[in-house]
Design an enzyme around this catalytic site. Structure first.
Site, PDB file in Angstrom:
ATOM      1  N   LYS A 199      17.056  55.215 -55.904  1.00  0.00           N
ATOM      2  CA  LYS A 199      17.325  55.303 -54.461  1.00  0.00           C
ATOM      3  C   LYS A 199      18.749  54.806 -54.234  1.00  0.00           C
ATOM      4  O   LYS A 199      19.037  53.625 -54.349  1.00  0.00           O
ATOM      5  CB  LYS A 199      16.324  54.486 -53.648  1.00  0.00           C
ATOM      6  CG  LYS A 199      16.498  54.656 -52.146  1.00  0.00           C
ATOM      7  CD  LYS A 199      15.470  53.857 -51.374  1.00  0.00           C
ATOM      8  CE  LYS A 199      15.589  54.146 -49.879  1.00  0.00           C
ATOM      9  NZ  LYS A 199      16.940  53.822 -49.351  1.00  0.00           N
ATOM     10  N   TRP A 200      19.636  55.709 -53.885  1.00  0.00           N
ATOM     11  CA  TRP A 200      21.050  55.392 -53.723  1.00  0.00           C
ATOM     12  C   TRP A 200      21.298  54.757 -52.371  1.00  0.00           C
ATOM     13  O   TRP A 200      20.748  55.187 -51.361  1.00  0.00           O
ATOM     14  CB  TRP A 200      21.888  56.663 -53.894  1.00  0.00           C
ATOM     15  CG  TRP A 200      21.705  57.253 -55.248  1.00  0.00           C
ATOM     16  CD1 TRP A 200      20.819  58.232 -55.608  1.00  0.00           C
ATOM     17  CD2 TRP A 200      22.372  56.859 -56.446  1.00  0.00           C
ATOM     18  NE1 TRP A 200      20.888  58.476 -56.956  1.00  0.00           N
ATOM     19  CE2 TRP A 200      21.846  57.653 -57.491  1.00  0.00           C
ATOM     20  CE3 TRP A 200      23.362  55.920 -56.731  1.00  0.00           C
ATOM     21  CZ2 TRP A 200      22.286  57.512 -58.803  1.00  0.00           C
ATOM     22  CZ3 TRP A 200      23.798  55.792 -58.035  1.00  0.00           C
ATOM     23  CH2 TRP A 200      23.264  56.587 -59.058  1.00  0.00           C
TER      24      TRP A 200
END
Length: 366
Positions: A31-32
């Site tokens: 999850k950026w």
């Protein structure tokens, strides 16, 4: 722009879950921690679309240029804009959301300067359309295969996010990638179509608690009740730093909080945030700034005697990355004991290794 899928298109979203979900052929990816962005390209025409139909094209000219150079001639690619800081105190490249947020600026000259000094990378994780074909109804594994084929030749600052179907690898990612500035994990069921605006994916984020000092509050925009609590932590020198806010309350609870805070509003001139200790780099609450769109951030001081336990997910430098959650008052705690030393710090990890898809280490990085 004449694509088979044109902006605005709302990105598909994820719902929060407490544990990493499992299932046959479930796909996991990092999850950026950046700005969600769908890149639309039709030849030389490029648009960078955010959630809610907002366009970010003018703020990221270097990303537009990279899209022209590296993305397919006609496409719509879902992904994330991130900024990588490479000059941090530990020398480890990691994501920096604060630097990314500063890229949204009204002055064209400032936009050009920031595009050179803090350029953004684009991390692609889904392919929505290519040439004259719309892929929204295709199951995710097919879209992923098409994405890998279409972007097989890209080079930094354009990336394709790593993925895995192995839950043990996903758990390892969750444990160590936070040290590179990432935000958790995204999980996608195998048969998942792309449905704009719907929360059909899953997200798992880190959850922690800390005891903090309540040293002030802001009024709610609707009237004379508490809008948010201002939170502080002491460093080793005994300086109290503003580290974030706690703000999610019902209207009834906001009124109750005002009564609870009443005995602590008689502060005088001795408040630790009255002036700010610039020599020690003290963080104090601010007023109106261009980053808050004119929102009034004036605050009311409180004697720093109340201790509150809050929930938080991550730190951004020396402050909470997101709004903290009220857990409970801690009358048993001495405010002076609320220091940074209680916080869990993730092990440092190189974000370039994440972007390259390097094998996950079997021992903790140092």
């Amino acid at each position: 722009m004449e694509l088979p899928l044109n902006p605005p298109v709302e990105p598909m979203l994820a719902k929060s879950v407490a544990r990493i979900p499992t299932g046959e052929q479930m796909t996991y990816e990092p999850k950026w921690d950046g700005f969600r962005c769908i890149v639309f390209r039709d030849g030389d025409e490029v648009e960078l679309a955010s959630r809610g139909g907002k366009m970010m094209t003018r703020y990221f000219p270097e990303v537009v240029e990279q899209a022209r150079r590296q993305l397919p001639e006609r496409c719509a690619v879902d992904g994330e804009l991130v900024v990588i800081r490479r000059d941090g105190p530990d020398g480890q490249p990691r994501l920096d959301f604060e630097l990314l947020a500063q890229r949204i600026h009204p002055a064209a000259s400032r936009v050009r300067l920031l595009a050179e000094s803090t350029p953004a990378d684009f991390v692609a994780f889904d392919l929505l359309a290519i040439d004259d074909e719309v892929l929204l109804d295709r199951p995710y594994p097919q879209r992923r295969a098409r994405l890998e084929a279409a972007l097989a030749g890209v080079r930094p600052p354009v990336h394709v996010t790593p993925v895995t179907t192995d839950v043990d690898t996903a758990r390892r990612w969750f444990d160590i990638f936070e040290g590179a500035g990432l935000d958790g994990l995204i999980a996608k069921p195998a048969d998942l179509p792309y449905e704009p605006g719907k929360r059909l994916m899953f997200k798992v984020k880190h959850a922690r608690t800390a005891d903090v000092v309540v040293a002030g509050f802001r009024w709610h925009k609707s009237g004379p009740v508490v809008g948010s609590l201002l939170l502080g932590l002491y460093d080793q020198s005994g300086t109290l730093h503003h580290v974030g806010v706690c703000a999610s309350f019902t209207m009834a609870r906001r009124a109750e909080l005002l009564e609870e805070l009443g005995p602590y509003r008689d502060v005088g001139d001795e408040h630790p945030w009255a002036h700010g200790d610039h020599e020690r780099g003290q963080r104090i609450p601010g007023g109106v700034s261009r980053w808050t769109g004119g929102k009034n951030l004036e605050w009311e001081p409180l004697r720093p005697e109340l201790v509150l336990e809050v929930g938080y997910d991550a730190m951004e430098g020396d402050r909470f990355r997101h709004t903290a959650q009220f857990v409970r008052w801690r009358p048993d705690r001495d405010p002076r004991s609320c220091g940074y030393d209680q916080l869990e710090r993730p092990v440092r990890f190189d974000v370039d290794q994440v972007l390259r898809g390097d094998p996950v280490p079997t021992t903790e990085p140092t």
